[in-house]
Enzyme design. Structure first.
Site, PDB file in Angstrom:
ATOM      1  N   HIS A   1     -12.966   2.687   0.147  1.00  0.00           N
ATOM      2  CA  HIS A   1     -12.970   1.617   1.165  1.00  0.00           C
ATOM      3  C   HIS A   1     -13.612   0.337   0.627  1.00  0.00           C
ATOM      4  CE1 HIS A   1     -13.181   4.694   4.750  1.00  0.00           C
ATOM      5  NE2 HIS A   1     -11.921   4.436   4.422  1.00  0.00           N
TER       6      HIS A   1
ATOM      7  N   ARG B   1     -12.730  14.771   8.325  1.00  0.00           N
ATOM      8  CA  ARG B   1     -13.531  15.198   7.166  1.00  0.00           C
ATOM      9  C   ARG B   1     -14.980  15.456   7.552  1.00  0.00           C
ATOM     10  NH1 ARG B   1     -11.895  10.121   3.711  1.00  0.00           N
ATOM     11  NH2 ARG B   1      -9.924   9.989   4.794  1.00  0.00           N
TER      12      ARG B   1
ATOM     13  N   ARG C   1      -2.498  -1.999  -3.481  1.00  0.00           N
ATOM     14  CA  ARG C   1      -3.735  -1.263  -3.225  1.00  0.00           C
ATOM     15  C   ARG C   1      -3.725   0.004  -4.083  1.00  0.00           C
ATOM     16  NH1 ARG C   1      -5.452   2.724   1.472  1.00  0.00           N
ATOM     17  NH2 ARG C   1      -7.685   2.679   1.122  1.00  0.00           N
TER      18      ARG C   1
ATOM     19  N   GLU D   1      -8.131  -5.685   5.047  1.00  0.00           N
ATOM     20  CA  GLU D   1      -7.982  -5.297   3.642  1.00  0.00           C
ATOM     21  C   GLU D   1      -6.792  -5.999   2.989  1.00  0.00           C
ATOM     22  OE1 GLU D   1      -9.096  -0.857   3.046  1.00  0.00           O
ATOM     23  OE2 GLU D   1      -8.728  -1.119   5.170  1.00  0.00           O
TER      24      GLU D   1
ATOM     25  N   ASN E   1       0.883  -1.168   0.000  1.00  0.00           N
ATOM     26  CA  ASN E   1       0.000   0.000   0.000  1.00  0.00           C
ATOM     27  C   ASN E   1       0.923   1.221   0.000  1.00  0.00           C
ATOM     28  OD1 ASN E   1      -1.787   2.034   0.477  1.00  0.00           O
ATOM     29  ND2 ASN E   1      -2.706   1.120   2.304  1.00  0.00           N
TER      30      ASN E   1
END
Ligand code: AMP
Length: 396
Positions: free
Chosen positions: A180, A239, A91, A382, A9
């Site tokens: 996601h 956020r 990823r 993940e 990643n």
């Protein structure tokens, strides 16, 4: 599904990695290199079995960074030559409308990923840099890109389309891409396996520092809360989630703020952090417990938004079998789960307070046996999902 996979990643200034067996989930090694290209000694944290190795390395760019990571494997282990990597899984955050599943990487794929950088300026350039270097350093192994957007690439048109001028939307690629997706897909599949049913109507709540909800009908994503970018939807660590777009015009016209300033405000200085000064859920909970009124309000806003999405997605799905909680907050914060679930008795959610408060590993049930809707904690993974998808493709 046998064979070891290296999952990478690669962010704009970091490389996170895991060496694992997709068949069993066994992790042989994992690590994180940060502060690539910042002109400082870059900290590298490498774990192999019981050995934890912390050091600083010379990493002016992704090339020297990944060389340092491979150096850690050579020095600390496991020896990648002995292990025999069957695939490298990368990823990738944004796959636009080109990639609806994992793909074997070639030069054309890299160019396509690069072309989506304007939609994910903080992520795709780093992903591409990592892929380029990894292919150079590990040339004899298949490299597979796994996209965060893929699970949502086939959303129904009514969920994916924004109600703006069609020509503008098609000229500039404006639609709901979601994010996601690897986590949502992993969790939805794990729930179906756990309950031994494929025909479930599920709402998956990925509540980490970033947070997103999805509605999944019989394994297919039919709506999700993140949009063109990961800014839309739930209240997050830093956020805003949903906000009237006119706030942007207002801040520009009335407060005289520049567009980059507003971007930073909404992405990095909003959400829990904007409302309380803290983006970490544990810290906000502590503030609220100490009587801080801003923290009490921020938590109320956070759970109000979550309940709103659950109600909306139950309507989108036309029924509801499962609510699955995952990621840092979803897996660990019993208070947050209870605040979302308690008021949903009208939907058939009967919370088991003791089960919700208990800690544990693996998938756990939060509702009573008689509850019409089953709520579960499902730890996300993940890296494992990327490894599974990568090996499946590499073996085809
Ligand atoms: P993630 O992005 O999945 O790593 O999740 C990070 C978020 O999980 C942060 O807001 C943490 O505060 C939150 N988190 C982790 N552990 C706990 C916990 N025990 N209780 C509440 N929140 C937690």
């Amino acid at each position: 599904m046998t064979g070891t996979v290296l999952v990478i990643n690669s962010g704009s200034s970091s490389i996170k990695y895991q060496l694992l067996e997709p068949a069993t989930g066994t992790v042989h090694a994992s690590g994180l290199l940060e502060r690539i290209g910042e002109g400082v000694d870059a900290p590298l944290h490498h774990t192999a079995g019981d050995t934890v190795h912390d050091t600083t390395v010379y990493a002016t760019d992704h090339s020297s960074g990944l060389r340092a990571v491979l150096g850690a494997f050579a020095e600390i282990g496991p020896d990648l030559g002995d292990v025999g990597i069957a695939a490298v899984g990368h990823r990738v955050v944004q796959g636009g409308d080109t990639f609806s599943g994992p793909v074997l990487i070639d030069d054309e794929v890299i160019d396509a990923i690069d072309s989506y950088s304007p939609l994910a300026p903080l992520h795709n350039p780093g992903n591409v840099a990592g892929i380029r270097v990894a292919r150079e350093l590990l040339p004899s192994v298949p490299h597979v890109a796994v996209f965060d957007t893929a699970f949502f690439a086939n959303l129904p048109d009514d969920a994916a389309t924004y109600a703006i001028d069609t020509d503008v939307a098609s000229s500039y690629g404006i639609r709901r891409y979601g994010a996601h997706g690897t986590s949502h897909e992993f969790v939805a599949k794990a729930v179906a396996e756990h309950l031994r049913r494929d025909d479930l109507k599920q709402i998956v709540l990925h509540l980490g520092n970033g947070a997103s909800a999805s509605a999944v009908d019989s394994g297919r994503a039919v709506d999700t809360s993140m949009g063109l970018t990961p800014l839309e939807g739930l209240v997050m660590g830093t956020r805003t989630g949903d906000i009237d777009p006119a706030v942007v015009f207002h801040l520009s016209r009335v407060a005289g703020m520049e567009i980059d300033e507003i971007d930073a405000l909404l992405n990095r200085r909003s959400g829990l952090k904007g409302m309380t000064g803290q983006n970490d859920m544990r810290a906000v909970r502590q503030m609220a417990a100490d009587g801080d009124e801003r923290a009490v309000l921020a938590l109320a806003v956070y759970t109000h938004r979550l309940r709103k999405y659950v109600g909306a997605y139950a309507a989108v799905l036309g029924g509801l079998d499962v609510i699955a909680f995952t990621a840092g907050v979803g897996e660990n914060s019993a208070e947050t789960r209870a605040e979302v679930l308690r008021p949903l008795a009208f939907l058939g959610v009967e919370l088991d307070e003791a089960a919700n408060a208990a800690r544990g590993d693996g998938i756990r049930r939060l509702t009573t046996e008689g509850s019409a809707v089953t709520a579960l904690v499902v730890p996300t993974n993940e890296e494992l999902e990327i490894a599974r998808l990568a090996i499946d493709l590499a073996r085809d």
